[in-house]
Scaffold this motif. Structure first.
Motif, PDB file in Angstrom:
ATOM      1  N   THR A  43       0.821  -1.215   0.090  1.00 21.85           N
ATOM      2  CA  THR A  43       0.069  -0.121   0.080  1.00 21.85           C
ATOM      3  C   THR A  43       1.079   1.235  -0.027  1.00 21.85           C
ATOM      4  N   LEU A  44       2.136   1.316   0.829  1.00 20.20           N
ATOM      5  CA  LEU A  44       2.827   2.414   0.598  1.00 20.20           C
ATOM      6  C   LEU A  44       3.592   2.650  -0.800  1.00 20.20           C
ATOM      7  N   ILE A  45       3.843   1.607  -1.170  1.00 24.47           N
ATOM      8  CA  ILE A  45       4.422   1.510  -2.734  1.00 24.47           C
ATOM      9  C   ILE A  45       3.449   2.106  -3.580  1.00 24.47           C
ATOM     10  N   GLN A  46       2.026   1.563  -3.493  1.00 22.00           N
ATOM     11  CA  GLN A  46       1.158   2.078  -4.297  1.00 22.00           C
ATOM     12  C   GLN A  46       0.864   3.677  -4.138  1.00 22.00           C
ATOM     13  N   ARG A  47       1.051   4.278  -2.987  1.00 19.00           N
ATOM     14  CA  ARG A  47       0.544   5.630  -2.686  1.00 19.00           C
ATOM     15  C   ARG A  47       1.852   6.417  -2.931  1.00 19.00           C
ATOM     16  N   PHE A  48       2.893   6.033  -2.675  1.00 19.09           N
ATOM     17  CA  PHE A  48       4.115   6.900  -2.634  1.00 19.09           C
ATOM     18  C   PHE A  48       5.147   6.379  -3.719  1.00 19.09           C
ATOM     19  N   GLY A  49       5.434   5.151  -4.127  1.00 23.00           N
ATOM     20  CA  GLY A  49       6.401   4.650  -5.009  1.00 23.00           C
ATOM     21  C   GLY A  49       7.553   3.894  -4.063  1.00 23.00           C
ATOM     22  N   THR A  50       8.634   4.643  -3.901  1.00 21.59           N
ATOM     23  CA  THR A  50       9.752   4.275  -3.437  1.00 21.59           C
ATOM     24  C   THR A  50       9.930   4.708  -1.944  1.00 21.59           C
ATOM     25  N   LYS A  51      10.851   4.089  -1.315  1.00 18.61           N
ATOM     26  CA  LYS A  51      11.377   4.695  -0.093  1.00 18.61           C
ATOM     27  C   LYS A  51      11.757   6.037  -0.209  1.00 18.61           C
ATOM     28  N   HIS A  52      12.396   6.238  -0.932  1.00 16.07           N
ATOM     29  CA  HIS A  52      12.926   7.792  -1.549  1.00 16.07           C
ATOM     30  C   HIS A  52      11.762   8.627  -1.474  1.00 16.07           C
ATOM     31  N   ALA A  53      10.854   8.181  -2.265  1.00 13.22           N
ATOM     32  CA  ALA A  53       9.747   9.288  -2.252  1.00 13.22           C
ATOM     33  C   ALA A  53       9.035   9.152  -1.103  1.00 13.22           C
ATOM     34  N   LEU A  54       8.739   8.158  -0.250  1.00  8.31           N
ATOM     35  CA  LEU A  54       8.002   8.139   1.102  1.00  8.31           C
ATOM     36  C   LEU A  54       8.637   9.177   1.950  1.00  8.31           C
ATOM     37  N   LEU A  55      10.257   8.877   1.902  1.00  6.38           N
ATOM     38  CA  LEU A  55      10.940   9.793   2.825  1.00  6.38           C
ATOM     39  C   LEU A  55      10.802  11.511   2.456  1.00  6.38           C
ATOM     40  N   LEU A  56      10.554  11.562   1.116  1.00 11.51           N
ATOM     41  CA  LEU A  56      10.741  12.924   0.646  1.00 11.51           C
ATOM     42  C   LEU A  56       9.296  13.789   0.762  1.00 11.51           C
ATOM     43  N   ALA A  57       8.414  12.775   0.661  1.00 10.77           N
ATOM     44  CA  ALA A  57       6.876  13.128   1.099  1.00 10.77           C
ATOM     45  C   ALA A  57       6.890  13.556   2.744  1.00 10.77           C
ATOM     46  N   ALA A  58       7.493  12.559   3.261  1.00 10.69           N
ATOM     47  CA  ALA A  58       7.563  13.106   4.858  1.00 10.69           C
ATOM     48  C   ALA A  58       8.383  14.113   5.211  1.00 10.69           C
ATOM     49  N   ASP A  59       9.398  14.290   4.631  1.00 11.39           N
ATOM     50  CA  ASP A  59      10.192  15.493   4.650  1.00 11.39           C
ATOM     51  C   ASP A  59       9.425  16.762   4.418  1.00 11.39           C
ATOM     52  N   ARG A  60       8.671  16.852   3.401  1.00 11.03           N
ATOM     53  CA  ARG A  60       8.054  17.740   2.732  1.00 11.03           C
ATOM     54  C   ARG A  60       6.918  18.167   4.215  1.00 11.03           C
ATOM     55  N   ARG A  61       6.269  17.451   4.353  1.00 10.83           N
ATOM     56  CA  ARG A  61       5.135  17.277   5.647  1.00 10.83           C
ATOM     57  C   ARG A  61       5.848  17.818   6.744  1.00 10.83           C
ATOM     58  N   GLY A  62       7.077  17.353   7.045  1.00 10.29           N
ATOM     59  CA  GLY A  62       7.895  17.745   8.288  1.00 10.29           C
ATOM     60  C   GLY A  62       8.088  19.339   8.191  1.00 10.29           C
ATOM     61  N   VAL A  63       8.619  20.022   6.922  1.00  6.05           N
ATOM     62  CA  VAL A  63       8.791  21.095   6.638  1.00  6.05           C
ATOM     63  C   VAL A  63       7.297  22.112   6.851  1.00  6.05           C
ATOM     64  N   GLU A  64       6.488  21.472   6.447  1.00  7.71           N
ATOM     65  CA  GLU A  64       5.261  22.120   6.644  1.00  7.71           C
ATOM     66  C   GLU A  64       5.016  22.341   8.355  1.00  7.71           C
ATOM     67  N   ARG A  65       5.114  21.217   9.036  1.00  8.34           N
ATOM     68  CA  ARG A  65       4.726  21.332  10.489  1.00  8.34           C
ATOM     69  C   ARG A  65       5.883  22.258  11.095  1.00  8.34           C
ATOM     70  N   TRP A  66       7.135  22.493  10.458  1.00  7.60           N
ATOM     71  CA  TRP A  66       8.122  23.185  11.044  1.00  7.60           C
ATOM     72  C   TRP A  66       7.838  24.832  10.900  1.00  7.60           C
ATOM     73  N   VAL A  67       7.196  25.124   9.466  1.00 10.12           N
ATOM     74  CA  VAL A  67       7.049  26.560   9.292  1.00 10.12           C
ATOM     75  C   VAL A  67       5.736  27.086   9.317  1.00 10.12           C
ATOM     76  N   LEU A  68       4.601  26.423   9.547  1.00 15.14           N
ATOM     77  CA  LEU A  68       3.399  26.913   9.489  1.00 15.14           C
ATOM     78  C   LEU A  68       3.117  27.440  11.136  1.00 15.14           C
ATOM     79  N   PRO A  69       3.644  26.813  12.135  1.00 20.24           N
ATOM     80  CA  PRO A  69       3.389  27.700  13.366  1.00 20.24           C
ATOM     81  C   PRO A  69       4.014  29.127  13.559  1.00 20.24           C
TER      82      PRO A  69
END
Length: 195
Positions: A43-69
């Protein structure tokens, strides 16, 4: 008709980011990430592709959580918006060990072009938000007229990043308390003292 998602992408990415902070991105596997979020590796592969893509998407999410406050900080005092926003950007449950793995994520941000693009955009947004609040503080008379707002914004941003490492080294109190103390100290020389 596709089946409804039982776990949102945001929850998946938050879980992957938490796992990366616990074990480090190098030890994070798709199987471990799937266990963390209650989905199958397929399911993770279907949604995000590779481990690299999953980590990149998580990093993008982390940046939002870092900047939005700080971008969304609401406080009558512009200087308090900076303090509360930067304190609100840190994980209140952060441990020094998790900070070490967060630094491992930072290595990806610095070394991998895709990750660097995400981190750089976040850093620029963070500095712009700090500068915006400092300009408001200048208009409100909270900082000295002679303050170089651009230079102070860079100093506050650097203090924010450095405070996390300083806290992980010294391990004095909570990260939130340490962050508040460091940001207040960096702002203090520019504050207009009330009589």
């Amino acid at each position: 008709m596709p089946r409804p998602r039982t776990v949102s992408d945001e929850d998946v990415l938050d879980g992957v980011l938490a796992l990366a902070h616990r074990v480090g991105p190098g030890k994070l596997t798709l199987a471990a990430a799937a266990r963390e979020v209650g989905l199958s590796p397929a399911t993770l592969i279907q949604r995000f592709g590779t481990k690299h893509a999953l980590l990149l998407a998580a990093d993008r999410r982390g940046v939002e959580r870092w900047v939005l406050p700080i971008e969304e900080a609401e406080h009558p005092s512009p200087l308090d918006r900076i303090i509360e926003g930067l304190v609100g950007a840190v994980d209140p449950d952060m441990t020094p060990e998790a900070m070490a793995n967060s630094v491992a994520m930072l290595q990806l941000d610095l070394a991998e072009p895709d990750f660097h693009t995400v981190a750089l955009l976040g850093a620029r947004r963070l500095r712009a938000a700090i500068e915006h609040h400092l300009e408001a503080a200048s208009i409100a008379g909270e900082i000295r007229d002679t303050t170089d707002v651009t230079a102070l914004a860079k100093l506050i941003e650097t203090t924010y990043h450095g405070a996390m490492i300083g806290w992980a080294l010294h391990r004095e109190g909570s990260l939130a308390d340490w962050m508040r103390e460091q940001i207040e100290a960096a702002l203090q020389p520019s504050r207009v003292l009330s009589s």
